[in-house]
Design a protein around this motif. Structure first.
Motif, PDB file in Angstrom:
ATOM      1  N   UNK A  14       0.868  -0.935   0.060  1.00 20.18           N
ATOM      2  CA  UNK A  14       0.093  -0.071   0.032  1.00 20.18           C
ATOM      3  C   UNK A  14       0.901   1.129   0.183  1.00 20.18           C
ATOM      4  N   UNK A  15       0.605   2.056   0.736  1.00 20.70           N
ATOM      5  CA  UNK A  15       1.339   3.489   0.837  1.00 20.70           C
ATOM      6  C   UNK A  15       2.623   3.278   2.081  1.00 20.70           C
ATOM      7  N   UNK A  16       2.774   2.147   2.624  1.00 23.84           N
ATOM      8  CA  UNK A  16       3.653   2.018   3.624  1.00 23.84           C
ATOM      9  C   UNK A  16       5.189   1.417   3.111  1.00 23.84           C
ATOM     10  N   UNK A  17       6.220   1.822   3.762  1.00 22.43           N
ATOM     11  CA  UNK A  17       7.386   1.374   3.495  1.00 22.43           C
ATOM     12  C   UNK A  17       7.807   0.250   4.290  1.00 22.43           C
ATOM     13  N   UNK A  18       8.542  -0.764   3.911  1.00 20.50           N
ATOM     14  CA  UNK A  18       8.941  -1.801   4.759  1.00 20.50           C
ATOM     15  C   UNK A  18      10.405  -2.110   4.217  1.00 20.50           C
ATOM     16  N   UNK A  19      11.122  -2.835   5.187  1.00 23.51           N
ATOM     17  CA  UNK A  19      12.429  -3.224   4.708  1.00 23.51           C
ATOM     18  C   UNK A  19      12.761  -4.637   5.215  1.00 23.51           C
ATOM     19  N   UNK A  20      13.589  -5.308   4.640  1.00 27.01           N
ATOM     20  CA  UNK A  20      13.784  -6.710   5.040  1.00 27.01           C
ATOM     21  C   UNK A  20      15.506  -6.760   4.965  1.00 27.01           C
ATOM     22  N   UNK A  21      16.240  -7.428   5.593  1.00 29.44           N
ATOM     23  CA  UNK A  21      17.807  -7.684   5.582  1.00 29.44           C
ATOM     24  C   UNK A  21      18.011  -8.015   4.301  1.00 29.44           C
ATOM     25  N   UNK A  22      18.924  -7.296   3.307  1.00 26.30           N
ATOM     26  CA  UNK A  22      19.306  -7.795   2.178  1.00 26.30           C
ATOM     27  C   UNK A  22      20.177  -9.084   2.257  1.00 26.30           C
ATOM     28  N   UNK A  23      20.823  -9.334   3.381  1.00 29.87           N
ATOM     29  CA  UNK A  23      21.394 -10.770   3.556  1.00 29.87           C
ATOM     30  C   UNK A  23      20.448 -11.846   3.428  1.00 29.87           C
ATOM     31  N   UNK A  24      19.171 -11.799   3.647  1.00 27.53           N
ATOM     32  CA  UNK A  24      18.180 -12.724   3.626  1.00 27.53           C
ATOM     33  C   UNK A  24      17.746 -12.850   2.155  1.00 27.53           C
ATOM     34  N   UNK A 103      22.494   4.164  14.745  1.00 28.27           N
ATOM     35  CA  UNK A 103      21.763   5.000  15.156  1.00 28.27           C
ATOM     36  C   UNK A 103      20.377   5.206  14.496  1.00 28.27           C
ATOM     37  N   UNK A 104      20.294   4.914  13.399  1.00 27.32           N
ATOM     38  CA  UNK A 104      19.195   5.151  12.505  1.00 27.32           C
ATOM     39  C   UNK A 104      18.021   4.245  12.907  1.00 27.32           C
ATOM     40  N   UNK A 105      18.196   3.197  13.176  1.00 29.91           N
ATOM     41  CA  UNK A 105      17.313   2.103  13.945  1.00 29.91           C
ATOM     42  C   UNK A 105      16.679   2.457  15.123  1.00 29.91           C
ATOM     43  N   UNK A 106      15.448   2.295  15.403  1.00 28.31           N
ATOM     44  CA  UNK A 106      14.526   2.631  16.473  1.00 28.31           C
ATOM     45  C   UNK A 106      13.700   1.496  17.078  1.00 28.31           C
ATOM     46  N   UNK A 107      13.738   1.553  17.875  1.00 26.15           N
ATOM     47  CA  UNK A 107      12.751   0.208  18.823  1.00 26.15           C
ATOM     48  C   UNK A 107      11.157   0.568  18.134  1.00 26.15           C
ATOM     49  N   UNK A 108      10.548  -0.419  18.056  1.00 30.47           N
ATOM     50  CA  UNK A 108       9.016  -0.320  17.483  1.00 30.47           C
ATOM     51  C   UNK A 108       8.248  -0.145  18.530  1.00 30.47           C
ATOM     52  N   UNK A 109       7.438   1.071  18.523  1.00 26.47           N
ATOM     53  CA  UNK A 109       6.485   1.433  19.542  1.00 26.47           C
ATOM     54  C   UNK A 109       5.519   0.236  19.766  1.00 26.47           C
ATOM     55  N   UNK A 124      13.207   2.510  10.892  1.00 22.84           N
ATOM     56  CA  UNK A 124      14.205   3.175  10.457  1.00 22.84           C
ATOM     57  C   UNK A 124      13.836   4.575   9.994  1.00 22.84           C
ATOM     58  N   UNK A 125      14.349   5.811  10.459  1.00 21.10           N
ATOM     59  CA  UNK A 125      13.928   7.041  10.004  1.00 21.10           C
ATOM     60  C   UNK A 125      14.970   7.555   8.997  1.00 21.10           C
ATOM     61  N   UNK A 126      14.658   7.909   7.668  1.00 19.59           N
ATOM     62  CA  UNK A 126      15.265   8.595   6.864  1.00 19.59           C
ATOM     63  C   UNK A 126      14.884   9.712   6.698  1.00 19.59           C
ATOM     64  N   UNK A 127      15.615  10.547   5.589  1.00 15.51           N
ATOM     65  CA  UNK A 127      15.194  11.823   5.329  1.00 15.51           C
ATOM     66  C   UNK A 127      13.886  12.009   4.549  1.00 15.51           C
TER      67      UNK A 127
END
Length: 159
Positions: A14-24, A103-109, A124-127
């Motif tokens: 949808x409109x949400x951004x997700x990420x997964x470790x590229x190593x996997x 330092x860019x990664x934050x715990x999940x609320x 992860x917060x990016x610009x």
């Protein structure tokens, strides 16, 4: 990991951004209709054949209780290595590879819109966006994907 950076394959549901470790990530495949399996859980789209092996395909929208998407030319199956098995994730579209620094990664609320936080590793917060990082091992375990695949395989063998 490159010079302390973690790399994420980023994608959209949808409109949400997700990420997964590229190593996997083993590969990214153009969408092909998975073969449906009797009595498979609703989140499992079916299986695809990959180099002689049966690979279960998880519809991440269904797994995250999201409204079903229309399959488009940008829909892909991301094949991940989980232990010694491959598992496919059906996603809306791949964005890019993001380098995540310390330092860019934050715990999940405790509560994140539309997502079961048990399957999230961090945010992860990016610009320009927030990326919800999926813990693929926890996701596969929580959904019981490999157990469902074994059950389906046993049903096929018995038929």
């Amino acid at each position: 990991m490159i010079d302390g950076l973690r790399q994420l394959l980023t994608f959209r549901l949808s409109e949400e951004s997700y990420g997964i470790s590229l190593d996997a990530v083993q590969e990214i495949r153009s969408y092909t209709e998975p073969t449906k399996l009797r009595s498979a859980p609703t989140y499992m789209s079916g299986v695809i054949e990959l180099r002689g092996a049966m690979v279960p395909v998880v519809d991440l929208r269904a797994a995250f209780s999201m409204r079903p998407a229309r399959i488009t030319n940008q829909s892909v199956i991301v094949v991940l290595l989980v232990g010694d098995r491959n598992v496919g994730l059906l996603i809306d579209q791949v964005d890019d590879v993001a380098d995540v620094g310390p330092g860019q990664e934050r715990a999940v609320p405790g509560m994140v819109h539309l997502v079961d936080t048990m399957c999230l590793q961090s945010i992860v917060a990016t610009n320009d966006r927030m990326i919800l990082v999926v813990d693929h091992l926890r996701l596969v375990e929580k959904l019981g994907v490999l157990t469902a695949l074994t059950k389906a395989h046993d049903q096929l063998e018995a038929a």
